[in-house]
Design an enzyme around this catalytic site. Structure first.
Site, mmCIF file in Angstrom:
data_model
loop_
_atom_site.group_PDB
_atom_site.id
_atom_site.type_symbol
_atom_site.label_atom_id
_atom_site.label_comp_id
_atom_site.label_asym_id
_atom_site.label_seq_id
_atom_site.Cartn_x
_atom_site.Cartn_y
_atom_site.Cartn_z
ATOM 1 N N THR A 262 0.856 -1.198 0.000
ATOM 2 C CA THR A 262 0.000 0.000 0.000
ATOM 3 C C THR A 262 0.888 1.243 0.000
ATOM 4 O O THR A 262 1.948 1.273 0.603
ATOM 5 C CB THR A 262 -0.953 0.023 1.210
ATOM 6 O OG1 THR A 262 -0.192 0.022 2.422
ATOM 7 C CG2 THR A 262 -1.888 -1.178 1.214
ATOM 8 N N GLY B 25 -0.204 4.596 0.579
ATOM 9 C CA GLY B 25 -0.877 5.783 1.114
ATOM 10 C C GLY B 25 -1.752 6.425 0.057
ATOM 11 O O GLY B 25 -2.506 5.728 -0.637
ATOM 12 N N ASP C 271 -5.860 -1.369 7.725
ATOM 13 C CA ASP C 271 -6.706 -2.521 8.069
ATOM 14 C C ASP C 271 -7.959 -2.549 7.195
ATOM 15 O O ASP C 271 -8.393 -3.614 6.740
ATOM 16 C CB ASP C 271 -7.101 -2.465 9.550
ATOM 17 C CG ASP C 271 -5.881 -2.564 10.462
ATOM 18 O OD1 ASP C 271 -4.871 -3.156 10.043
ATOM 19 O OD2 ASP C 271 -5.937 -2.038 11.591
HETATM 20 N N1 LIG Z 1 -5.022 10.257 1.324
HETATM 21 C C1 LIG Z 1 -5.588 9.121 0.928
HETATM 22 N N2 LIG Z 1 -6.618 9.138 0.057
HETATM 23 C C2 LIG Z 1 -7.213 8.015 -0.316
HETATM 24 N N3 LIG Z 1 -6.858 6.810 0.090
HETATM 25 C C3 LIG Z 1 -5.845 6.701 0.953
HETATM 26 C C4 LIG Z 1 -5.148 7.853 1.412
HETATM 27 N N4 LIG Z 1 -4.198 7.430 2.282
HETATM 28 C C5 LIG Z 1 -4.305 6.097 2.329
HETATM 29 N N5 LIG Z 1 -5.288 5.645 1.529
HETATM 30 C C6 LIG Z 1 -5.696 4.243 1.301
HETATM 31 O O1 LIG Z 1 -5.303 3.447 2.397
HETATM 32 C C7 LIG Z 1 -4.451 2.395 1.968
HETATM 33 C C8 LIG Z 1 -3.460 2.091 3.049
HETATM 34 O O2 LIG Z 1 -2.724 3.263 3.332
HETATM 35 P P1 LIG Z 1 -1.213 3.224 3.843
HETATM 36 O O3 LIG Z 1 -0.318 2.726 2.755
HETATM 37 O O4 LIG Z 1 -0.944 4.586 4.400
HETATM 38 O O5 LIG Z 1 -1.304 2.117 4.984
HETATM 39 P P2 LIG Z 1 -0.572 1.998 6.381
HETATM 40 O O6 LIG Z 1 0.689 2.810 6.363
HETATM 41 O O7 LIG Z 1 -0.458 0.563 6.679
HETATM 42 O O8 LIG Z 1 -1.627 2.681 7.340
HETATM 43 P P3 LIG Z 1 -1.938 2.377 8.868
HETATM 44 O O9 LIG Z 1 -1.029 1.287 9.318
HETATM 45 O O10 LIG Z 1 -1.695 3.689 9.553
HETATM 46 O O11 LIG Z 1 -3.388 2.000 8.881
HETATM 47 C C9 LIG Z 1 -3.866 2.881 0.675
HETATM 48 O O12 LIG Z 1 -3.487 1.786 -0.131
HETATM 49 C C10 LIG Z 1 -5.038 3.663 0.085
HETATM 50 O O13 LIG Z 1 -5.957 2.798 -0.501
#
Ligand SMILES: Nc1ncnc2c1ncn2[C@@H]1O[C@H](COP(=O)(O)OP(=O)(O)OP(=O)(O)O)[C@@H](O)[C@H]1O
Ligand SMILES: [Mg+2]
Length: 321
Positions: A221, A223, A255
């Protein structure tokens, strides 16, 4: 497709102190600190990675099996999860400890003093998957998320030994674990964010290609940039994030992504559709404060899916909602 989700189950107790910690700390009395902050807000949020993922899958109409350890204070949380479609019958209840709890006080400068009580989570290592598989008539996939490290190792080994496909999702626990190779070798899916992807490579000593040769599908993922999906010998697949309505708070977005992704897989949809469903559910989580505060309306979800990824893609999802 029967999916079990193993990992932490916890609540977050978040308090706000309408002053400054710094004003209360007397530098030459720090050896005898005894402070109590009068806080004016307490928010209790349901969380824990396994519970968060199950919540999202339950909202989408699946009945995921939650695997983890809690204390006898779990009754309210259990009924909340059951009301949202989660099978909690295999949750281990400790006789000795309370459910894991994160306690955090934030002052008006956003400084924080926090403690994490692991509590019953340490008993997750006592959980065996086979009786759970027997109870539900077999497991098609077990997601192994952040949990007591010994539990993560045990579940992974059991899946490997019994030939149950597993998804490795070590997230926060990557930093503190040494046996990372054992956690991901042979995983059907590996979930990380970009930072964790690098950490995985550093901790295993495997290159990106080597990791890919040892897992079925690697889901990274990104973000706001969405998600990338890699399989050995295939071109990378990138799926843009779903446009969010308003960004409120990111706890639990990762999640929610997993919940949407796994649900779409269980509907037998393609990896691309699964990534889209994951992104859209993650956007829902981003729009509320807390990992289990979003709601879902089938028609609205399909409309948003169509806006983000097109009518045809949305049609495939609509059949299941
Ligand atoms: N600003 C955003 N707008 C739309 N979708 C987002 C955004 N930020 C995150 N996402 C969605 O959330 C998913 C997971 O985000 P990210 O890669 O930040 O996960 P993470 O770092 O494991 O988050 P966390 O562990 O804090 O829940 C991304 O693949 C995307 O689909
Ligand atoms: Mg994460």
């Amino acid at each position: 497709m029967r999916i079990a989700v193993a990992g932490s189950i916890a609540t977050d107790h978040l308090m706000s102190f309408p002053g400054r910690f710094a004003d209360q700390l007397i530098p030459d009395q720090l050896h005898t600190v005894s402070l109590s902050f009068l806080v004016d807000e307490l928010e209790i949020r349901r969380g824990g990675v396994a519970a968060n993922i199950c919540f999202g899958m339950g909202l989408l109409g699946r009945r995921p099996i939650l695997v983890g350890a809690v204390g006898d204070d779990f009754a309210d949380y259990r009924s909340w999860l059951e009301r949202h479609g989660v099978d909690t019958a295999s949750v281990h209840v400790s006789d000795l400890h309370h459910t894991a709890r994160f306690l955090c006080t934030t002052d008006q400068d956003h400084n924080q003093i926090a403690s994490f009580y692991t509590g019953a989570m340490s008993e997750a290592r006592q959980i065996e998957l086979q009786p759970i598989a027997d109870r539900v008539g077999g497991l098609d996939l077990v997601l192994i998320g952040a949990d007591d490290p010994d539990a993560m190792i045990r579940h992974t080994e059991e899946c490997r030994a019994r030939g149950i496909p597993f998804a490795a999702d070590p997230s926060q626990q990557l930093a503190r674990m040494d046996d990372v190779r054992d956690l991901i070798d042979g995983a059907a899916y590996l979930f990380t964010n970009e930072y964790e992807k690098s950490l995985c490579e550093q901790k295993t000593g495997w290159t990106s290609e080597e990791v890919l040769s040892r897992v079925g599908v690697r889901v990274t993922t990104l973000g706001p940039k969405g998600v990338r999906i890699d399989r050995a010998g295939e071109p990378s697949l990138h799926v843009d994030a779903a446009p969010e309505v308003k960004k409120v708070e990111p706890t639990g977005v990762g999640d929610a992504f997993r919940a949407g992704f796994l649900t779409a897989l269980s509907w037998d949809l393609s990896l691309e559709r699964a990534a889209q469903a994951g992104n859209l559910l993650a956007a829902h989580a981003l729009e509320v404060a807390g990992p289990q505060e979003y709601t879902l309306h089938g028609e609205h979800f399909v409309e948003r899916f169509a806006d983000a990824y097109g009518k045809d893609a949305a049609g495939e999802v609509a059949q299941h909602l």
